[in-house]
Design a protein around this motif. Structure first.
Motif, mmCIF file in Angstrom:
data_model
loop_
_atom_site.group_PDB
_atom_site.id
_atom_site.type_symbol
_atom_site.label_atom_id
_atom_site.label_comp_id
_atom_site.label_asym_id
_atom_site.label_seq_id
_atom_site.Cartn_x
_atom_site.Cartn_y
_atom_site.Cartn_z
ATOM 1 N N MET A 1 0.805 -1.125 0.112
ATOM 2 C CA MET A 1 -0.122 0.033 0.170
ATOM 3 C C MET A 1 0.905 1.227 -0.050
ATOM 4 S SD MET A 1 -3.111 0.964 -0.006
ATOM 5 C CE MET A 1 -4.001 -0.325 0.287
ATOM 6 N N ARG A 2 1.801 1.086 0.632
ATOM 7 C CA ARG A 2 2.860 2.248 0.812
ATOM 8 C C ARG A 2 3.556 2.672 -0.618
ATOM 9 N NH1 ARG A 2 8.337 2.260 1.180
ATOM 10 N NH2 ARG A 2 8.349 0.066 1.537
ATOM 11 N N GLU A 3 3.769 1.560 -1.065
ATOM 12 C CA GLU A 3 4.578 1.884 -2.454
ATOM 13 C C GLU A 3 3.722 2.317 -3.566
ATOM 14 O OE1 GLU A 3 6.407 -1.882 -3.041
ATOM 15 O OE2 GLU A 3 8.243 -1.368 -2.009
ATOM 16 N N HIS A 4 2.354 1.697 -3.432
ATOM 17 C CA HIS A 4 1.421 2.111 -4.333
ATOM 18 C C HIS A 4 1.160 3.688 -4.442
ATOM 19 C CE1 HIS A 4 -2.380 1.974 -6.784
ATOM 20 N NE2 HIS A 4 -2.893 2.674 -5.537
ATOM 21 N N HIS A 5 1.308 4.058 -3.153
ATOM 22 C CA HIS A 5 1.294 5.550 -2.975
ATOM 23 C C HIS A 5 2.435 6.410 -3.237
ATOM 24 C CE1 HIS A 5 -2.512 4.591 -1.478
ATOM 25 N NE2 HIS A 5 -3.197 5.810 -1.456
ATOM 26 N N ASN A 6 3.391 5.678 -3.634
ATOM 27 C CA ASN A 6 4.669 6.186 -3.981
ATOM 28 C C ASN A 6 5.305 6.886 -2.603
ATOM 29 O OD1 ASN A 6 4.961 5.552 -6.637
ATOM 30 N ND2 ASN A 6 3.373 7.428 -6.892
ATOM 31 N N LEU A 7 5.326 6.155 -1.330
ATOM 32 C CA LEU A 7 6.002 6.765 -0.412
ATOM 33 C C LEU A 7 6.919 5.554 0.011
ATOM 34 C CD1 LEU A 7 2.737 7.433 1.606
ATOM 35 C CD2 LEU A 7 4.240 9.198 0.626
ATOM 36 N N THR A 8 8.092 6.298 0.782
ATOM 37 C CA THR A 8 9.356 5.539 1.282
ATOM 38 C C THR A 8 8.770 5.134 2.603
ATOM 39 O OG1 THR A 8 10.340 7.419 1.966
ATOM 40 C CG2 THR A 8 10.972 6.815 -0.252
#
Length: 54
Positions: free
Chosen positions: A1-8
């Motif tokens: 989910m984090r990567e889907h939202h382009n967050l580290t």
């Protein structure tokens, strides 16, 4: 989910106040977070809690 939202991980940790080691362990499935921790992560990613735990 984090990567889907382009967050580290660092961005999520900074927004949620959770340390990087704990965040990493949660993502890898090595730690079971408390409900309040999940809420903080969901808020940091800006997704509903239900979407995060699916």
């Amino acid at each position: 989910m984090r990567e889907h939202h382009n967050l580290t991980q660092l961005e999520v940790c900074g927004r949620s106040g959770i340390d990087v080691v704990s965040c990493s362990r949660i993502e890898q499935g090595h730690s079971s977070p408390l409900c309040d921790t999940l809420i903080r992560i969901a808020d940091a990613i800006d997704v509903p809690l239900a979407d995060l735990v699916r």
